[in-house]
Design a protein around this motif. Structure first.
Motif, mmCIF file in Angstrom:
data_model
loop_
_atom_site.group_PDB
_atom_site.id
_atom_site.type_symbol
_atom_site.label_atom_id
_atom_site.label_comp_id
_atom_site.label_asym_id
_atom_site.label_seq_id
_atom_site.Cartn_x
_atom_site.Cartn_y
_atom_site.Cartn_z
ATOM 1 N N UNK A 159 78.028 73.888 -24.037
ATOM 2 C CA UNK A 159 79.230 73.427 -24.733
ATOM 3 C C UNK A 159 79.338 74.114 -26.088
ATOM 4 N N UNK A 160 78.189 74.442 -26.687
ATOM 5 C CA UNK A 160 78.188 75.103 -27.997
ATOM 6 C C UNK A 160 78.522 76.588 -27.903
ATOM 7 N N UNK A 161 78.569 77.120 -26.660
ATOM 8 C CA UNK A 161 78.932 78.523 -26.474
ATOM 9 C C UNK A 161 80.439 78.716 -26.353
ATOM 10 N N UNK A 177 71.322 68.186 -30.774
ATOM 11 C CA UNK A 177 71.546 69.069 -31.917
ATOM 12 C C UNK A 177 71.882 70.476 -31.426
ATOM 13 N N UNK A 178 72.831 71.165 -32.058
ATOM 14 C CA UNK A 178 73.181 72.526 -31.632
ATOM 15 C C UNK A 178 71.972 73.448 -31.640
ATOM 16 N N UNK A 180 69.649 76.892 -32.168
ATOM 17 C CA UNK A 180 69.478 77.710 -33.376
ATOM 18 C C UNK A 180 70.487 78.853 -33.449
ATOM 19 N N UNK A 181 70.845 79.426 -32.300
ATOM 20 C CA UNK A 181 71.765 80.564 -32.306
ATOM 21 C C UNK A 181 73.228 80.155 -32.477
ATOM 22 N N UNK A 182 73.486 78.866 -32.525
ATOM 23 C CA UNK A 182 74.868 78.372 -32.671
ATOM 24 C C UNK A 182 75.402 78.719 -34.057
ATOM 25 N N UNK A 183 76.549 79.403 -34.092
ATOM 26 C CA UNK A 183 77.145 79.841 -35.353
ATOM 27 C C UNK A 183 78.335 78.990 -35.777
ATOM 28 N N UNK A 184 78.628 77.945 -35.018
ATOM 29 C CA UNK A 184 79.715 77.052 -35.403
ATOM 30 C C UNK A 184 80.959 77.230 -34.541
ATOM 31 N N UNK A 185 81.854 76.255 -34.629
ATOM 32 C CA UNK A 185 83.162 76.316 -33.974
ATOM 33 C C UNK A 185 84.195 76.729 -35.021
ATOM 34 N N UNK A 186 84.499 77.985 -35.078
ATOM 35 C CA UNK A 186 85.371 78.508 -36.135
ATOM 36 C C UNK A 186 86.803 78.010 -36.022
ATOM 37 N N UNK A 187 87.236 77.608 -34.807
ATOM 38 C CA UNK A 187 88.640 77.238 -34.598
ATOM 39 C C UNK A 187 88.827 75.768 -34.234
#
Length: 440
Positions: A159-161, A177-178, A180-187
């Motif tokens: 889901x975090x991808x 928890x997301x 480590x490679x998760x960079x966030x949901x920019x949109x």
């Protein structure tokens, strides 16, 4: 045979069984097939409004409609979808899982909406949610809604991808928890989490990873006692659940807030929550505010221990739900809250329908006026003196009031008539004010 579905088998999705378009009636050599010549935006709107099974049937109309189905951007596997797949009252889980997999993995193009409802059962391990989310992440899905009516399982980390998400709704899952490679949901602008279990500080990490977040709904969660909201672009916030404390750190843009406390917490925990409410009061953007559940008792306890002044000077709509006026602290806080909102135009008060035979000695300030209040709705009236006192105050201070709607709770026609007569005799500051009894 496309997708491996039989055309005449209604338990699965009927698909076109041939690559050739059905013959169309000819009206002349230059006449085009009206169905095939529809603009893409028109066919998209038609497909969007059709149930998924019907949308699949449309693929037999022409090559264009077949392409439309293969690139259908709204994949909705809702309750109706599951009901259509029942065979003799039973759900063939493995078969339905294959149907969803085939529709997804043979899909061509982006997906705007993916809506998955999972009906209740002993387990749902036969559903391939993890590879489905991985596939959706690769094609840039915009909106995901997953409602789980079965056992509470962990939402797959894929889901975090889904980096292109603008709206995410999850119900009845464990949220980890997301990675480590998760960079966030920019949109991501809209998050709705209902009946979820948080692990560690998942909620704080999730909010921090959404710089564009404008709408946040939290309801009936587990694993988070202290709620901290830090979202600089947040405009709409709804919190319904159990919490020990509530804190706002950066909510300067918030316009609408709903806070409902399901259970009555230890009154000693009110300090941080009241500080959070004071931050809301200082906002120049806040226009709509609702307190509900046991929130009234928590605020009343804080007000009784150390009276505080609030000033919601820009608030237009105030809603107070499940308020128990038999509690003297709540009774006093209700009047204080009304005097803290000088600009409100719309007031809704939902009273706790428990017996309110008590009488409180209380004199309100007759000189204070609500100079903008136009409409009032009060429900749950039982005919107690504290209710009449509150309504008397509203009528006496609202100088431009146009309508006051009221509704009784659990009263027989005779008792309801008595209540109406008492209310109609109360003096009104506004000559335009009308009292209207709402139907049961």
């Amino acid at each position: 045979m496309m997708y491996g579905f039989k055309f005449n088998n209604l338990s699965t999705f009927p698909m076109a069984s041939s690559s050739k378009s059905p013959k169309q009636p000819k009206f002349g050599e230059t006449t085009q097939d009206m169905i095939s010549s529809m603009p893409t935006e028109v066919t998209d709107k038609i497909m969007k409004r059709l149930p998924l099974k019907t949308a699949a049937k449309m693929s037999v109309l022409s090559r264009k409609w077949r392409r439309n189905w293969l690139s259908h951007r709204y994949l909705v596997f809702d309750r109706d979808f599951w009901e259509e797949q029942r065979k003799n009252g039973k759900i063939e889980w493995h078969k339905i899982s294959n149907i969803i997999s085939n529709i997804l993995f043979l899909h061509n193009g982006p997906v705007q909406v993916f809506h998955l409802y999972i009906p209740g059962r002993s387990d749902n391990i036969s559903l391939n949610l993890s590879p489905w989310l991985f596939f959706l992440s690769r094609i840039g899905v915009k909106k995901i809604r997953i409602t789980n009516g079965s056992n509470c399982l962990t939402i797959p980390s894929h889901i975090y991808a889904c980096k292109e998400l603008v709206k995410l709704s999850i119900q009845h899952y464990v949220v980890e928890t997301p990675p480590c490679e998760f960079k966030g949901f920019a949109h991501l602008r809209n998050i709705e989490l209902v009946d979820v279990e948080f692990k560690h500080e998942t909620m704080k990490s999730l909010i921090a990873s959404c710089p564009q977040l404008t709408v946040l709904v939290l309801q009936d969660w587990y694993g988070m006692d202290n709620v901290v909201i830090d979202a600089p672009r947040l405009e709409v916030l709804t919190i319904r659940g159990e919490f020990m404390s509530l804190a706002f750190e950066n909510v300067s843009c918030v316009k609408s807030v709903t806070i409902c406390l399901n259970e009555e917490e230890d009154p000693s925990n009110y300090i941080e929550t009241i500080d959070a409410i004071k931050i809301l009061a200082s906002s120049t953007e806040l226009q709509c505010l609702q307190f509900g559940g046991r929130m009234s008792k928590l605020l009343a306890a804080g007000y009784a221990a150390q009276p505080f002044t609030l000033a919601f000077n820009h608030l237009h709509r105030l809603s107070l739900t499940d308020f128990d006026l038999s509690d003297f602290g709540v009774f006093c806080f209700t009047f204080s809250m009304l005097q803290s909102c000088p600009s409100i135009k719309d007031l809704h008060i939902s009273l706790d329908p428990n017996k309110r035979s008590v009488k409180h000695k209380f004199d309100y300030n007759k000189d204070y006026k609500l100079r903008h209040l136009l409409k009032v709705e009060i429900t749950g009236i039982t005919g107690s003196s504290v209710e009449f006192k509150l309504i008397e105050y509203v009528l006496a201070t609202s100088v431009v009031l146009e309508k006051l709607l009221f509704k009784c709770a659990y009263l027989d026609p005779s008792s309801e008539l008595k209540v109406s007569r008492v209310l109609l005799q109360l003096p009104r500051a506004s000559p335009k004010a009308k009292l209207v009894c709402m139907e049961q």
